[in-house]
Design a protein around this motif. Structure first.
Motif, PDB file in Angstrom:
ATOM      1  N   GLY A  15     106.702  10.365  34.524  1.00  0.00           N
ATOM      2  CA  GLY A  15     107.442  11.537  34.068  1.00  0.00           C
ATOM      3  C   GLY A  15     108.889  11.456  34.484  1.00  0.00           C
ATOM      4  N   SER A  16     109.741  12.188  33.778  1.00  0.00           N
ATOM      5  CA  SER A  16     111.147  12.247  34.153  1.00  0.00           C
ATOM      6  C   SER A  16     111.804  13.419  33.434  1.00  0.00           C
ATOM      7  CB  SER A  16     111.871  10.943  33.820  1.00  0.00           C
ATOM      8  OG  SER A  16     113.127  10.905  34.476  1.00  0.00           O
ATOM      9  N   GLU A 156     116.309  18.843  42.104  1.00  0.00           N
ATOM     10  CA  GLU A 156     116.731  17.481  41.793  1.00  0.00           C
ATOM     11  C   GLU A 156     117.454  17.395  40.461  1.00  0.00           C
ATOM     12  OE1 GLU A 156     116.871  14.887  43.720  1.00  0.00           O
ATOM     13  OE2 GLU A 156     116.093  16.206  45.284  1.00  0.00           O
ATOM     14  N   ALA A 157     117.098  18.271  39.518  1.00  0.00           N
ATOM     15  CA  ALA A 157     117.769  18.261  38.208  1.00  0.00           C
ATOM     16  C   ALA A 157     119.237  18.629  38.334  1.00  0.00           C
ATOM     17  CB  ALA A 157     117.062  19.216  37.256  1.00  0.00           C
ATOM     18  N   SER A 159     120.989  18.090  41.240  1.00  0.00           N
ATOM     19  CA  SER A 159     121.520  17.388  42.412  1.00  0.00           C
ATOM     20  C   SER A 159     122.319  16.159  41.991  1.00  0.00           C
ATOM     21  CB  SER A 159     120.368  16.952  43.317  1.00  0.00           C
ATOM     22  OG  SER A 159     120.791  16.038  44.288  1.00  0.00           O
ATOM     23  N   ASN A 160     123.233  15.756  42.845  1.00  0.00           N
ATOM     24  CA  ASN A 160     123.975  14.506  42.653  1.00  0.00           C
ATOM     25  C   ASN A 160     123.821  13.589  43.866  1.00  0.00           C
ATOM     26  OD1 ASN A 160     125.167  14.961  40.050  1.00  0.00           O
ATOM     27  ND2 ASN A 160     126.484  16.499  41.018  1.00  0.00           N
ATOM     28  N   LYS A 161     122.747  13.786  44.611  1.00  0.00           N
ATOM     29  CA  LYS A 161     122.534  13.020  45.826  1.00  0.00           C
ATOM     30  C   LYS A 161     121.992  11.624  45.500  1.00  0.00           C
ATOM     31  CE  LYS A 161     121.607  17.134  48.634  1.00  0.00           C
ATOM     32  NZ  LYS A 161     120.609  17.854  49.472  1.00  0.00           N
ATOM     33  N   PRO A 162     122.198  10.670  46.401  1.00  0.00           N
ATOM     34  CA  PRO A 162     121.654   9.315  46.182  1.00  0.00           C
ATOM     35  C   PRO A 162     120.136   9.359  46.017  1.00  0.00           C
ATOM     36  CG  PRO A 162     123.214   9.331  48.018  1.00  0.00           C
ATOM     37  CD  PRO A 162     122.992  10.770  47.638  1.00  0.00           C
ATOM     38  N   GLY A 163     119.645   8.508  45.136  1.00  0.00           N
ATOM     39  CA  GLY A 163     118.210   8.455  44.885  1.00  0.00           C
ATOM     40  C   GLY A 163     117.717   9.503  43.916  1.00  0.00           C
ATOM     41  N   LYS A 164     118.634  10.205  43.260  1.00  0.00           N
ATOM     42  CA  LYS A 164     118.248  11.294  42.365  1.00  0.00           C
ATOM     43  C   LYS A 164     117.310  10.816  41.255  1.00  0.00           C
ATOM     44  CE  LYS A 164     120.132  14.406  38.839  1.00  0.00           C
ATOM     45  NZ  LYS A 164     121.355  14.971  38.232  1.00  0.00           N
ATOM     46  N   SER A 165     117.627   9.695  40.641  1.00  0.00           N
ATOM     47  CA  SER A 165     116.863   9.243  39.479  1.00  0.00           C
ATOM     48  C   SER A 165     115.397   9.000  39.807  1.00  0.00           C
ATOM     49  CB  SER A 165     117.491   7.967  38.914  1.00  0.00           C
ATOM     50  OG  SER A 165     116.752   7.491  37.807  1.00  0.00           O
ATOM     51  N   LEU A 167     113.745  10.014  42.430  1.00  0.00           N
ATOM     52  CA  LEU A 167     113.099  11.217  42.960  1.00  0.00           C
ATOM     53  C   LEU A 167     112.748  12.187  41.837  1.00  0.00           C
ATOM     54  CD1 LEU A 167     112.079  12.384  45.534  1.00  0.00           C
ATOM     55  CD2 LEU A 167     114.307  13.423  45.953  1.00  0.00           C
ATOM     56  N   MET A 168     113.604  12.284  40.816  1.00  0.00           N
ATOM     57  CA  MET A 168     113.284  13.138  39.664  1.00  0.00           C
ATOM     58  C   MET A 168     111.998  12.673  38.991  1.00  0.00           C
ATOM     59  SD  MET A 168     116.648  14.419  37.595  1.00  0.00           S
ATOM     60  CE  MET A 168     117.008  12.792  36.948  1.00  0.00           C
ATOM     61  N   ASP A 169     111.839  11.351  38.877  1.00  0.00           N
ATOM     62  CA  ASP A 169     110.613  10.823  38.275  1.00  0.00           C
ATOM     63  C   ASP A 169     109.391  11.250  39.070  1.00  0.00           C
ATOM     64  OD1 ASP A 169     112.318   9.618  36.510  1.00  0.00           O
ATOM     65  OD2 ASP A 169     112.024   7.582  37.260  1.00  0.00           O
ATOM     66  N   ARG A 170     109.478  11.129  40.380  1.00  0.00           N
ATOM     67  CA  ARG A 170     108.322  11.427  41.215  1.00  0.00           C
ATOM     68  C   ARG A 170     107.998  12.922  41.223  1.00  0.00           C
ATOM     69  NH1 ARG A 170     108.093   7.199  40.054  1.00  0.00           N
ATOM     70  NH2 ARG A 170     108.119   5.272  41.254  1.00  0.00           N
ATOM     71  N   VAL A 171     109.014  13.767  41.325  1.00  0.00           N
ATOM     72  CA  VAL A 171     108.723  15.202  41.409  1.00  0.00           C
ATOM     73  C   VAL A 171     108.215  15.744  40.066  1.00  0.00           C
ATOM     74  CG1 VAL A 171     110.299  15.637  43.319  1.00  0.00           C
ATOM     75  CG2 VAL A 171     111.142  15.875  40.969  1.00  0.00           C
ATOM     76  N   THR A 172     108.626  15.146  38.947  1.00  0.00           N
ATOM     77  CA  THR A 172     108.080  15.600  37.668  1.00  0.00           C
ATOM     78  C   THR A 172     106.622  15.194  37.530  1.00  0.00           C
ATOM     79  OG1 THR A 172     109.013  13.613  36.603  1.00  0.00           O
ATOM     80  CG2 THR A 172     110.266  15.653  36.409  1.00  0.00           C
ATOM     81  N   GLU A 173     106.257  14.037  38.062  1.00  0.00           N
ATOM     82  CA  GLU A 173     104.853  13.637  38.054  1.00  0.00           C
ATOM     83  C   GLU A 173     104.014  14.586  38.922  1.00  0.00           C
ATOM     84  OE1 GLU A 173     105.132   9.588  39.343  1.00  0.00           O
ATOM     85  OE2 GLU A 173     106.401   9.061  37.640  1.00  0.00           O
TER      86      GLU A 173
END
Length: 301
Positions: A15-16, A156-157, A159-165, A167-173
């Motif tokens: 997911g993303s 996360e949507a 956010s502009n923090k490092p690792g955003k991409s 982390l967005m995948d994981r939290v949507t899953e």
């Protein structure tokens, strides 16, 4: 390993998020039928959902979560009768920071994304999912863990923090899993596969088939595990799951075998033993009948 976890693992859930944006009226999106499940989180404001099979537009308000598991075509707009623009080019523009719905009075904010999974992996589960899963603020309040997952996605949507991409995948899953858990609990009286996961008898049989697919299960032994008579178990299982226990067991074994071939290093003989076959020849025949491809050709692919 519980049954839902095993099913989602077999389906290779991904997911993303496409975007999280503010819109200014007038706006409307016509989102075509797709292979991916889509979702919308209404962070602020109100919009309307339209689909061909709905008699009336459905209002969506801040705090609502909408998932369309089958990627069904739908329209979302600021007004129930608003003309909608094709969704794909609009989404591409928004992703490219060219939001066509920008304006001075952006009183609506939405997060849009997708879930992707192998739909052929667990047909009974996938077929039991409705066209629409709509959870509102009241539903979220019943399940604190769902609310936590939603807040993570929203955070996360924006956010502009490092690792955003990643982390967005994981939290949507995580959000998808939490929504499915909530939906199962809210619809425990439904007569389908999702209800089978909560059924005190059938869930036991499902669990042993997923956890111990190598065992020589029969209708009788599965009925004993479930605490039912043979005939009652067979009828109840077919009614909820939509197939016979032995066909479902075959599917569990074949999906596990395919996963081992795709991601493992075990020999075909070892895989045959892991999924309950005493010889690799009988395993190969069963695999070929199920997938219309030999295990060797699948591994080569």
């Amino acid at each position: 390993m519980d049954v839902l976890s095993d099913i989602l693992r077999t389906m290779h859930l991904r997911g993303s998020i496409y975007f999280g944006s503010c819109f200014c009226a007038p706006w409307g999106l016509d989102i075509e039928q797709g292979e991916k499940a889509s979702f919308h989180i209404i962070e602020r404001g109100q919009c309307w959902l339209r689909m061909d099979h709905l008699d009336e537009p459905v209002p969506l308000v801040g705090g609502d979560i909408l998932i369309l598991p089958h990627g069904s075509r739908h329209q979302i707009s600021d007004q129930p009768d608003r003309p909608c623009q094709p969704g794909t080019p609009i989404v591409e523009r928004i992703i490219a920071n060219e939001n066509p719905f920008e304006g001075q009075h952006e009183n609506f904010k939405i997060i849009c994304g997708y879930f992707k999974f192998k739909q052929d992996a667990q047909q009974p589960f996938f077929n039991a999912l409705p066209d629409i899963i709509h959870l509102n603020q009241n539903d979220r309040q019943q399940f604190s863990w769902l609310d936590t997952a939603l807040k993570l996605v929203v955070a996360e949507a924006t956010s502009n923090k490092p690792g955003k991409s990643i982390l967005m995948d994981r939290v949507t899953e995580v959000l998808f899993i939490q929504v499915i858990r909530a939906y199962i609990q809210l619809h425990h009286d439904d007569e389908n596969f999702l209800a089978a996961l909560n059924d005190k008898h059938i869930s036991k049989a499902l669990a042993v088939m997923h956890n111990q697919p190598d065992q020589p299960w029969t209708i009788e032994t599965l009925a004993n595990e479930s605490g039912m008579s043979r005939s009652m178990f067979a009828n109840r299982f077919h009614h909820l799951v939509g197939t016979t226990p032995m066909k479902y067991l075959l599917s569990c074994r074949m999906q596990l075998a395919k996963s081992q071939i795709e991601h493992g290093q075990a020999s075909l003989y070892e895989i045959a033993e892991q999924v309950g076959y005493s010889s690799d020849s009988s395993f190969k025949k069963a695999f070929k009948r199920f997938f219309d491809r030999t295990p060797a050709s699948y591994r080569k692919k």
